[in-house]
Scaffold this motif. Structure first.
Motif, PDB file in Angstrom:
ATOM      1  N   ASN A  60       0.815  -1.225   0.000  1.00 51.67           N
ATOM      2  CA  ASN A  60       0.000   0.000   0.000  1.00 51.67           C
ATOM      3  C   ASN A  60       0.850   1.277   0.000  1.00 51.67           C
ATOM      4  O   ASN A  60       0.362   2.360   0.307  1.00 51.67           O
ATOM      5  CB  ASN A  60      -0.985   0.009   1.168  1.00 51.67           C
TER       6      ASN A  60
ATOM      7  N   THR B  43      -7.269  11.081   1.238  1.00 48.82           N
ATOM      8  CA  THR B  43      -6.421  12.096   0.625  1.00 48.82           C
ATOM      9  C   THR B  43      -5.847  12.940   1.764  1.00 48.82           C
ATOM     10  O   THR B  43      -6.392  12.943   2.867  1.00 48.82           O
ATOM     11  CB  THR B  43      -7.228  13.007  -0.309  1.00 48.82           C
TER      12      THR B  43
ATOM     13  N   LEU C 186      -3.152   6.295  -4.388  1.00 46.23           N
ATOM     14  CA  LEU C 186      -4.477   6.298  -3.763  1.00 46.23           C
ATOM     15  C   LEU C 186      -5.273   5.060  -4.162  1.00 46.23           C
ATOM     16  O   LEU C 186      -5.917   4.435  -3.322  1.00 46.23           O
ATOM     17  CB  LEU C 186      -5.253   7.550  -4.160  1.00 46.23           C
ATOM     18  N   SER C 187      -5.204   4.671  -5.447  1.00 51.89           N
ATOM     19  CA  SER C 187      -6.045   3.531  -5.820  1.00 51.89           C
ATOM     20  C   SER C 187      -5.458   2.222  -5.301  1.00 51.89           C
ATOM     21  O   SER C 187      -6.209   1.293  -5.003  1.00 51.89           O
ATOM     22  CB  SER C 187      -6.335   3.495  -7.320  1.00 51.89           C
TER      23      SER C 187
ATOM     24  N   ARG D 187      -4.080   2.026  -2.389  1.00 49.47           N
ATOM     25  CA  ARG D 187      -4.488   2.015  -0.979  1.00 49.47           C
ATOM     26  C   ARG D 187      -5.967   1.717  -0.824  1.00 49.47           C
ATOM     27  O   ARG D 187      -6.393   1.188   0.193  1.00 49.47           O
ATOM     28  CB  ARG D 187      -4.141   3.364  -0.352  1.00 49.47           C
ATOM     29  N   ARG D 188      -6.739   2.083  -1.848  1.00 50.58           N
ATOM     30  CA  ARG D 188      -8.178   1.821  -1.742  1.00 50.58           C
ATOM     31  C   ARG D 188      -8.532   0.379  -2.060  1.00 50.58           C
ATOM     32  O   ARG D 188      -9.658  -0.035  -1.877  1.00 50.58           O
ATOM     33  CB  ARG D 188      -8.932   2.800  -2.644  1.00 50.58           C
TER      34      ARG D 188
ATOM     35  N   VAL E  52     -13.908   7.763   2.057  1.00 49.09           N
ATOM     36  CA  VAL E  52     -13.154   7.282   0.906  1.00 49.09           C
ATOM     37  C   VAL E  52     -14.065   6.608  -0.117  1.00 49.09           C
ATOM     38  O   VAL E  52     -13.883   6.741  -1.314  1.00 49.09           O
ATOM     39  CB  VAL E  52     -12.041   6.314   1.363  1.00 49.09           C
TER      40      VAL E  52
ATOM     41  N   GLY F 264      -6.462   5.024   2.086  1.00 49.79           N
ATOM     42  CA  GLY F 264      -6.675   5.844   0.903  1.00 49.79           C
ATOM     43  C   GLY F 264      -7.300   7.201   1.168  1.00 49.79           C
ATOM     44  O   GLY F 264      -7.923   7.771   0.285  1.00 49.79           O
TER      45      GLY F 264
END
Lengths: 251, 235
Positions: free
Chosen positions: A48, B133, A76-77, A79-80, A108, B131
């Motif tokens: 991540n 920001t 970000l993606s 981590r998502r 999120v 995730g």
């Protein structure tokens, strides 16, 4: 599902990962074992991007990234798609138990409050923390906090859950509660990467064990292969120290 | 007013109290904004700006405020003029507000930076790992936990600021302190003790008010306990 190629990472002058290749299938439970400071946790944090690898490629679900050229959107993606359970729990201290589980769903993943609440209570029920929904983390024991943090990780429907020594900061008495929750999670078929020093548990839960030392994968294989038929001197030596049962029965 | 009564002195001071209040409130707000921006620069380690901020903050905290007032009022206008801008708008009051804002902002950087550091790295990692920001993380996790830790230090900074407004009369601003001096001078210095005690009382009231505001916010923020040894009491 998850694949690493030639993963390298150093902190300053210290080389932590020296070229790791790894392949994980969907639904695998992969356990990393090995001496402290050999890069087990670091591998998890590469998934991540909590640490910044110097080079290497990674595939995760439908994404592939080259760590040399990764951008903020990729991060970000990544981590998502993932969730992590930390050694020190790391619950948000300004939020109650249920808010901890809800927050990422709302912020999120843009879920409605009621939807997030319902899912959170369902997960808290699974980890046996329903009755504490309105407590703040500072009022909970370590084992309780870790169970909440597992619920928080599952709440975002991750493709892969990363457990970073989830029981290392707990009293011996509380370890089993948390382990049984992790076992339940493993049975749901979600892909898991786990770093642990609980050898019995690693053997019981995983279908793949990776022994690491000095930034390299020394040996990987099924639990039986690693714990009983290891062909590698170093693995045997490590397990004889850490995994006393094996050592005793081997004599 | 050769021999003014207490009421007369008080009334006369009240007539200029708005100057003190304007200087105080505007500097407090500008200082807060400046302090916040500078803190972000420092904790985000923005190159060059960070070094400038650290130097600036150490300057404002080490140079006596009276000298900072003189610098802004006497040294700054010639510099601005030499760049071809008009400086007629830099009155004593404006210079006071600018100097006090810079001073307050420079001081608050240290308060806020320490409060920000009190948040453990683990919670940053947890938010990152899911995730969030940077802005989401700041609004929902970092800020709510930084405020309660920063409040006591911020309250102290406000009290310093209140006290330091009494120095702006040195630039010729007629605030309550300036007016007090004038009343004393008009009666050949005979009523100094009386006048300054009354001014002291006004400052006590101001300080109590600012304390009460800070307490109010502390109470609002104490519902969760921080595990860092800086527990907000009662939780």
């Amino acid at each position: 599902m998850l694949e690493f190629k030639n993963l390298k990472l150093s902190f300053g002058n210290k080389k932590v990962l020296k070229g790791v290749d790894l392949n994980v299938n969907k639904g695998d439970v992969v356990t990393f074992i090995g001496p402290s400071g050999t890069g087990k946790t670091t591998i998890l944090k590469c998934v991540n991007y909590l640490v910044e690898p110097n080079e290497g490629n990674m595939h995760l679900a439908d994404m592939s990234v080259d760590f040399k050229k990764i951008n903020k959107k990729d991060i970000l993606s990544l981590r998502r798609k993932t969730a992590m359970v930390f050694q020190q729990f790391n619950l948000f201290k300004n939020k109650t138990v249920v808010e901890n589980v809800m927050d990422a769903q709302i912020v999120v993943h843009n879920k409605s409050k009621s939807e997030a609440y319902e899912k959170s209570m369902e997960l808290l029920d699974k980890v046996g923390m329903c009755d504490k929904e309105n407590e703040y983390p500072s009022k909970l024991s370590g084992g309780q906090q870790q169970r909440v943090s597992i619920a928080r990780a599952l709440a975002v429907n991750p493709e892969i859950v990363l457990f970073d020594e989830p029981t290392s900061a707990l009293d011996p008495e509380l370890v089993n509660d948390v382990l049984s929750v992790i076992e339940k999670v493993a049975k749901t078929g979600v892909t898991i990467l786990l770093v642990t020093h609980e050898m019995d548990f690693a053997r019981k839960i995983s279908n793949k064990v990776v022994f690491m030392e000095n930034g390299y994968v020394v040996e990987e294989g099924s639990p039986e292969q690693i714990f009983e038929n290891s062909q590698n001197e170093r693995t045997k030596q490590f397990l004889s120290k850490f995994y006393l049962k094996e050592a005793v029965s081997a004599k | 007013m050769l021999n003014p009564t207490i009421t007369e002195i008080l009334l006369s001071l009240m007539q200029v109290s708005y100057i003190t209040l304007i200087v105080l409130v505007v500097s407090a707000i500008c200082g807060l904004i400046l302090g916040t921006i500078l803190t972000i620069i420092v904790v985000k380690k923005i190159p060059v700006l960070k070094q400038i901020t650290v130097t600036f903050s150490s300057f404002t905290r080490s140079v006596p405020i009276i000298i900072q007032l003189f610098i802004v009022f006497y040294a700054l206008p010639p510099v601005i003029e030499s760049m071809g801008f008009s400086t007629t708008y830099i009155t004593a009051t404006v210079a006071s507000i600018v100097a006090l804002s810079l001073y307050h902002g420079g001081y608050l950087v240290e308060v806020f930076r320490a409060a920000y550091r009190a948040l453990d790295k683990g919670q940053h990692e947890a938010a990152d790992s899911m995730g969030y920001t940077p802005i989401q993380k700041f609004r929902r996790i970092t800020l709510p936990q930084t405020i309660p830790v920063a409040l006591p230090g911020w309250g102290n900074a406000l009290i310093h600021l209140i006290h330091d407004t009494s120095l702006v009369f040195a630039l010729g601003v007629v605030d309550i302190m300036g007016r007090g001096q004038l009343i004393a001078a008009s009666s050949y210095g005979m009523n100094q003790v009386k006048i300054f005690l009354i001014i002291a009382a006004i400052y006590i009231v101001l300080t109590f008010l600012s304390d009460a505001i800070i307490r109010f916010f502390e109470k609002k923020n104490k519902k969760f306990k921080l595990d860092s040894g800086l527990n907000t009491k009662g939780a």
